[in-house]
Design a protein around this motif. Sequence first.
Motif, mmCIF file in Angstrom:
data_model
loop_
_atom_site.group_PDB
_atom_site.id
_atom_site.type_symbol
_atom_site.label_atom_id
_atom_site.label_comp_id
_atom_site.label_asym_id
_atom_site.label_seq_id
_atom_site.Cartn_x
_atom_site.Cartn_y
_atom_site.Cartn_z
ATOM 1 N N LEU A 300 -57.017 16.501 -98.839
ATOM 2 C CA LEU A 300 -56.392 15.975 -100.061
ATOM 3 C C LEU A 300 -56.444 14.449 -100.100
ATOM 4 O O LEU A 300 -56.579 13.850 -101.161
ATOM 5 C CB LEU A 300 -54.934 16.439 -100.137
ATOM 6 N N VAL A 301 -56.342 13.827 -98.917
ATOM 7 C CA VAL A 301 -56.464 12.363 -98.865
ATOM 8 C C VAL A 301 -57.869 11.972 -99.331
ATOM 9 O O VAL A 301 -58.048 11.033 -100.114
ATOM 10 C CB VAL A 301 -56.174 11.822 -97.439
ATOM 11 N N ALA A 302 -58.880 12.729 -98.886
ATOM 12 C CA ALA A 302 -60.269 12.454 -99.287
ATOM 13 C C ALA A 302 -60.405 12.557 -100.808
ATOM 14 O O ALA A 302 -61.008 11.704 -101.462
ATOM 15 C CB ALA A 302 -61.211 13.434 -98.600
ATOM 16 N N LYS A 303 -59.800 13.588 -101.362
ATOM 17 C CA LYS A 303 -59.870 13.790 -102.817
ATOM 18 C C LYS A 303 -59.313 12.557 -103.546
ATOM 19 O O LYS A 303 -59.914 12.048 -104.497
ATOM 20 C CB LYS A 303 -59.063 15.047 -103.166
ATOM 21 N N LYS A 311 -64.400 7.083 -108.493
ATOM 22 C CA LYS A 311 -64.367 7.913 -109.710
ATOM 23 C C LYS A 311 -65.243 9.140 -109.490
ATOM 24 O O LYS A 311 -65.974 9.579 -110.374
ATOM 25 C CB LYS A 311 -64.840 7.116 -110.929
ATOM 26 N N LYS A 312 -65.233 9.637 -108.263
ATOM 27 C CA LYS A 312 -66.066 10.792 -107.921
ATOM 28 C C LYS A 312 -65.122 11.969 -107.692
ATOM 29 O O LYS A 312 -64.201 11.863 -106.872
ATOM 30 C CB LYS A 312 -66.845 10.484 -106.646
ATOM 31 N N ALA A 407 -65.931 7.606 -97.367
ATOM 32 C CA ALA A 407 -65.587 7.278 -98.763
ATOM 33 C C ALA A 407 -65.972 5.832 -99.069
ATOM 34 O O ALA A 407 -66.477 5.530 -100.154
ATOM 35 C CB ALA A 407 -64.097 7.506 -98.986
ATOM 36 N N ASP A 408 -65.767 4.958 -98.108
ATOM 37 C CA ASP A 408 -66.084 3.537 -98.325
ATOM 38 C C ASP A 408 -67.585 3.345 -98.578
ATOM 39 O O ASP A 408 -67.989 2.496 -99.364
ATOM 40 C CB ASP A 408 -65.645 2.741 -97.092
ATOM 41 N N ASP A 412 -68.009 3.277 -105.275
ATOM 42 C CA ASP A 412 -68.480 2.021 -105.869
ATOM 43 C C ASP A 412 -67.595 0.863 -105.421
ATOM 44 O O ASP A 412 -68.063 -0.198 -105.043
ATOM 45 C CB ASP A 412 -68.446 2.094 -107.406
ATOM 46 N N LYS A 413 -66.263 1.090 -105.485
ATOM 47 C CA LYS A 413 -65.326 0.016 -105.088
ATOM 48 C C LYS A 413 -65.105 0.074 -103.595
ATOM 49 O O LYS A 413 -65.002 1.165 -103.020
ATOM 50 C CB LYS A 413 -63.975 0.274 -105.757
#
Length: 586
Positions: A300-303, A311-312, A407-408, A412-413
């Motif tokens: 859930l943290v990944a989500k 925005k994925k 995720a990083d 995009d950000k």
Amino acid sequence: MCSIIGYRGDVSASKILVSGLRRMEYRGYDSVGVATFSDSQIRVKKGVGRVDQVNNRSNLQTLPGNIGIGHTRWATHGRVNETNAHPHMSSSGEIAIVHNGIIDNYKELKEILQGRKYFFKSETDSEIIANLLQYHYDITKDIKRSMIKTVRELKGDYSFVAIFADGTLAAARFHEPLIIGVGKKGFFISSDVLGFIEHTDEAIYPDNGEVVIINFGGIELFDFAGNPVMHHLTKISKEFADVYKGEYAHFTLKEIFEQPNSILRAGDNSRTEIEAFVSAIRDSRQIYITGSGTSYNAALVAKHLFLKYGKKKIDAIISSEVRFYPDYFDNQSTLIALSQSGESADVMEAVKIAKDSGAQILSIINTMTSSLAQISSISVGLNCGPEIGVAATKSFTSQLSIIYKIADMVCDKSIEFDLKKISTAMSKVLESSSRIQKTARVLKHASDIYIIGRGIHYPIALEAALKLKELTYIHAEGLPGGELKHGPLALMDSNSFVIVINPNDSTFNDTLTSAREIKARGAKIIGISDIESDVYDHWIEIPSINESAYPFLEIVPIQLLAYYAALENETDPDYPRNLAKSVTVK
Ligand code: F6R
């Protein structure tokens, strides 16, 4: 779930078996048993309780002989009692077995064997293996043939070790772990390297669908069709030697304190895999992420991260729910599976459903030799060392570490997190453990604890509730702060405790408002924040850090709170009742 062990060698088996079982107790701990072979006889001792309790009561360690098998149980079929504890003997007493897993067709097989005058004492599915082996052995008088005939008739997921009345050990593996230790003083068969790590660091990892026979002639491996198979000896990584509590009272406490280091090591052995992982995610049309328990909370943290910074959209699905949505996946989708053990049956089932629909499987795992690693196209290792405490602690923050790295790279950000800074800040939180211990005292007589957090702190609230439930047996519930007024506020009164996860970030003001609403109903508030407030009855201070990194810092004091509250309530933090570390049944 259960742990199985076998030994054949030059020294007394029962001591080796008992110490191996003690190390593997995390896998299941409601009953224990050992069987050894000497003077042409198989002797069994077993009982209800933890390894040391049963050993002190029944002197398991005094069973004679250099050949034996052992088991710790986590009951699935049949109550927790001595009869249902393993090892189970065949009705003639010539074969004893220990089993991990579930035999789906045991009822049919039992009826057939009862019709052939084999009798059963227990309510377990496992006992069928002893009598089925005995039946085939009575006909063939050949151990290899009776093993092959038996595994071909069993349906389900299992690994088992059998001891025959001539002192032969025979084992089979089908979708449950089984590892062979090859030492100077003999051979070991075990569910986990922890079962024999103090005797040897050389191992053979049999594949699924293989049989092992160890007798006076040495060791022989073959597949379920009877064809010989060869395996290389693998050197077990040194990290497995790190399975002692050291100066800590419990493994759970030791593992909580390891986190400033373990988050830095996460993914270290998997740099190429991380890059491949990232490009697979970039190329996927549809991404899903799954796990059970703590691993699901990390999912859930990944989500949240992917949504906020990239925005994925990633769909998070609880593994045990996947079977109800079999059409979720197709050949354009990717499923990311998170699992400390890599053996959770629910996670494996979800992964198999996705794979059968053509989805690509990526995984983040601690045990890189696990079934999940084998079925995945790419696996990244948590590298946090063995986690013995049944409640997940360091594996959770290592999962976060890898999720943040990935995720990083995908988003995009920039997520702007610095693991070194996080590690230093985590150490600061740990330094305040004695203050947290004092706060834990107020939870001693609590009957309900609520934990609130908004945004990315909501999955942390869920993880906090899971830790408190498991370790203290107090009812605990994680809630998104904004949902209180939609129902849960009705529960708040002067008997309620509410932990408010409230770091100084974009959720701060809203969460403080929720805290005030709760306080107005008389509940007691424990605030986890870098900013003090009069609304908190107890304030647990965390260091200030950049917004994205707070989850790493806020879970640590709650792990400690749960640990110390467990001590107050006199529960065993390492081995919570009714649970097991590696949940290999559905
Ligand atoms: C909670 C806990 C369990 C596990 C769950 C999944 O403290 O330990 O909820 O997280 O059983 O286990 P793995 O991650 O091994 O698949």
